[in-house]
Scaffold this active site. Structure first.
Site, PDB file in Angstrom:
ATOM      1  N   ASP A  13     -62.439  35.072 -17.231  1.00  0.00           N
ATOM      2  CA  ASP A  13     -62.473  34.586 -15.845  1.00  0.00           C
ATOM      3  C   ASP A  13     -63.548  33.510 -15.684  1.00  0.00           C
ATOM      4  O   ASP A  13     -64.576  33.544 -16.358  1.00  0.00           O
ATOM      5  CB  ASP A  13     -62.765  35.774 -14.911  1.00  0.00           C
ATOM      6  CG  ASP A  13     -62.390  35.476 -13.464  1.00  0.00           C
ATOM      7  OD1 ASP A  13     -61.816  34.402 -13.197  1.00  0.00           O
ATOM      8  OD2 ASP A  13     -62.682  36.321 -12.599  1.00  0.00           O
ATOM      9  N   ARG A  26     -59.269  22.017 -12.534  1.00  0.00           N
ATOM     10  CA  ARG A  26     -59.292  23.386 -13.064  1.00  0.00           C
ATOM     11  C   ARG A  26     -58.763  23.473 -14.503  1.00  0.00           C
ATOM     12  O   ARG A  26     -59.291  24.215 -15.318  1.00  0.00           O
ATOM     13  CB  ARG A  26     -58.450  24.301 -12.171  1.00  0.00           C
ATOM     14  CG  ARG A  26     -58.960  24.445 -10.754  1.00  0.00           C
ATOM     15  CD  ARG A  26     -57.985  25.264  -9.906  1.00  0.00           C
ATOM     16  NE  ARG A  26     -57.659  26.525 -10.546  1.00  0.00           N
ATOM     17  CZ  ARG A  26     -58.465  27.590 -10.534  1.00  0.00           C
ATOM     18  NH1 ARG A  26     -59.603  27.550  -9.890  1.00  0.00           N
ATOM     19  NH2 ARG A  26     -58.115  28.690 -11.150  1.00  0.00           N
ATOM     20  N   ASN A  61     -50.611  35.446 -11.387  1.00  0.00           N
ATOM     21  CA  ASN A  61     -50.942  34.053 -11.688  1.00  0.00           C
ATOM     22  C   ASN A  61     -49.745  33.109 -11.546  1.00  0.00           C
ATOM     23  O   ASN A  61     -49.914  31.889 -11.451  1.00  0.00           O
ATOM     24  CB  ASN A  61     -51.524  33.915 -13.105  1.00  0.00           C
ATOM     25  CG  ASN A  61     -52.950  34.410 -13.235  1.00  0.00           C
ATOM     26  OD1 ASN A  61     -53.402  34.756 -14.324  1.00  0.00           O
ATOM     27  ND2 ASN A  61     -53.685  34.457 -12.125  1.00  0.00           N
TER      28      ASN A  61
HETATM   29  C1  FPP Z   1     -59.370  32.635 -15.471  1.00  0.00           C
HETATM   30  O1  FPP Z   1     -60.076  31.587 -14.897  1.00  0.00           O
HETATM   31  C2  FPP Z   1     -58.566  32.207 -16.594  1.00  0.00           C
HETATM   32  C3  FPP Z   1     -57.202  32.225 -16.676  1.00  0.00           C
HETATM   33  C4  FPP Z   1     -56.334  32.706 -15.575  1.00  0.00           C
HETATM   34  C5  FPP Z   1     -56.478  31.739 -17.849  1.00  0.00           C
HETATM   35  C6  FPP Z   1     -57.057  32.019 -19.204  1.00  0.00           C
HETATM   36  C7  FPP Z   1     -56.391  31.134 -20.164  1.00  0.00           C
HETATM   37  C8  FPP Z   1     -56.960  30.466 -21.193  1.00  0.00           C
HETATM   38  C9  FPP Z   1     -58.376  30.630 -21.577  1.00  0.00           C
HETATM   39  C10 FPP Z   1     -56.185  29.487 -21.977  1.00  0.00           C
HETATM   40  C11 FPP Z   1     -55.034  29.934 -22.809  1.00  0.00           C
HETATM   41  C12 FPP Z   1     -55.188  31.218 -23.520  1.00  0.00           C
HETATM   42  C13 FPP Z   1     -54.949  31.468 -24.829  1.00  0.00           C
HETATM   43  C14 FPP Z   1     -54.927  32.891 -25.281  1.00  0.00           C
HETATM   44  C15 FPP Z   1     -54.731  30.418 -25.846  1.00  0.00           C
HETATM   45  P1  FPP Z   1     -59.774  31.180 -13.396  1.00  0.00           P
HETATM   46  O2  FPP Z   1     -58.822  30.045 -13.407  1.00  0.00           O
HETATM   47  O3  FPP Z   1     -59.349  32.377 -12.634  1.00  0.00           O
HETATM   48  O4  FPP Z   1     -61.197  30.718 -12.941  1.00  0.00           O
HETATM   49  P2  FPP Z   1     -61.832  30.796 -11.481  1.00  0.00           P
HETATM   50  O5  FPP Z   1     -61.937  32.260 -11.147  1.00  0.00           O
HETATM   51  O6  FPP Z   1     -63.180  30.159 -11.669  1.00  0.00           O
HETATM   52  O7  FPP Z   1     -60.949  30.042 -10.575  1.00  0.00           O
END
Ligand code: FPP
Length: 232
Positions: A13, A26, A61
């Site tokens: 996160d 983002r 998501n």
């Molecule tokens: C949370 O940050 C992250 C995600 C919803 C996506 C995670 C995905 C990756 C790291 C990339 C692809 C994965 C792999 C396994 C290759 P957020 O967007 O919720 O951040 P925020 O809370 O600051 O908005």
């Protein structure tokens, strides 16, 4: 003292906030987050973790802006393409779990290909939860149990019998769950499977969570006293 967790899991996160702090979109944070996936996978293999699971994309998501969803799926495709050799060289089995019916045919094809190629790898299993939510998992397990056993068969079920209908069947429950970015909640992740999991929360944003931070979480886990509801 606990040993190294057999199954370590991470709610990744803070990608969006990491990007925003740098004045970027983002998706820039998600791309940086892929580097953390690589680093933590390496650190987990080195530490002797047998299962590393990552919450990459929840059922919820799908409600994000289309461009962000598309970029996340594209990053997954790229990671599959780029990391195949490293996974094979390091004996890492690749598994994707979740509501795969919602993924594109192209992505499902690439996932099946990598899962097939790494099926015999036994050093560690990397589980990516994609289009996953805990409530969805429990519901699909319940439906499959009823279909297979009928009402009478369901009535006699024990909790261990239910485990094998969840998408995580055969995978031990997480010993450790890490969540980055200062949020302290489960967000519809492994609801059933986290019954006795140790939680470690850190303020570090996911793109900054690399090997030292992962090792610190393992050390924190090692210091915990696990009682499973019993008196020691
Ligand atoms: C949370 O940050 C992250 C995600 C919803 C996506 C995670 C995905 C990756 C790291 C990339 C692809 C994965 C792999 C396994 C290759 P957020 O967007 O919720 O951040 P925020 O809370 O600051 O908005």
């Amino acid at each position: 003292m606990n040993e190294v967790p057999v199954h370590g899991s991470i709610i990744m996160d803070g990608n969006g906030r990491w990007a925003k702090a740098r004045g970027k979109e983002r998706v820039y944070g998600h791309a940086a987050g892929v580097e953390s996936v690589r680093a933590c996978t390496e650190a987990a293999v080195e530490a002797g973790v047998k299962y590393l699971s990552l919450y990459a994309f929840s059922e919820e998501n799908w409600n994000r802006p289309e461009a962000e969803v598309n970029r996340l799926m594209e990053l997954m495709m790229e990671a599959i393409r780029n990391e195949m050799k490293t996974l094979l060289d390091n004996g890492v089995r690749f598994v994707v779990l979740g509501n795969r019916a919602r993924l594109s045919e192209r992505l499902n094809g690439a996932i099946d290909d990598l899962m097939g190629k790494t099926a015999a790898c036994s050093r560690m299993t990397l589980v990516i939860f994609l289009s996953y939510s805990g409530k969805w998992d429990i519901l699909q397990a319940m439906k499959r149990a009823v279909a297979e056993r009928g009402a009478e068969g369901v009535r006699s079920m024990e909790t261990a019998d239910f485990d094998r209908y969840l998408v995580t069947a055969g995978i031990p429950d997480p010993d450790l769950l890490i969540r980055t970015s200062g949020e302290e909640r489960i967000s519809n992740y492994l609801l059933w499977q986290c019954a006795y999991t140790e939680f470690v929360f850190t303020d570090v944003l996911w793109p900054d969570f690399r090997k030292p931070e992962f090792r610190a979480a393992l050390a924190e886990y090692a210091s915990r006293d696990r009682r499973y509801g019993k008196v020691k």
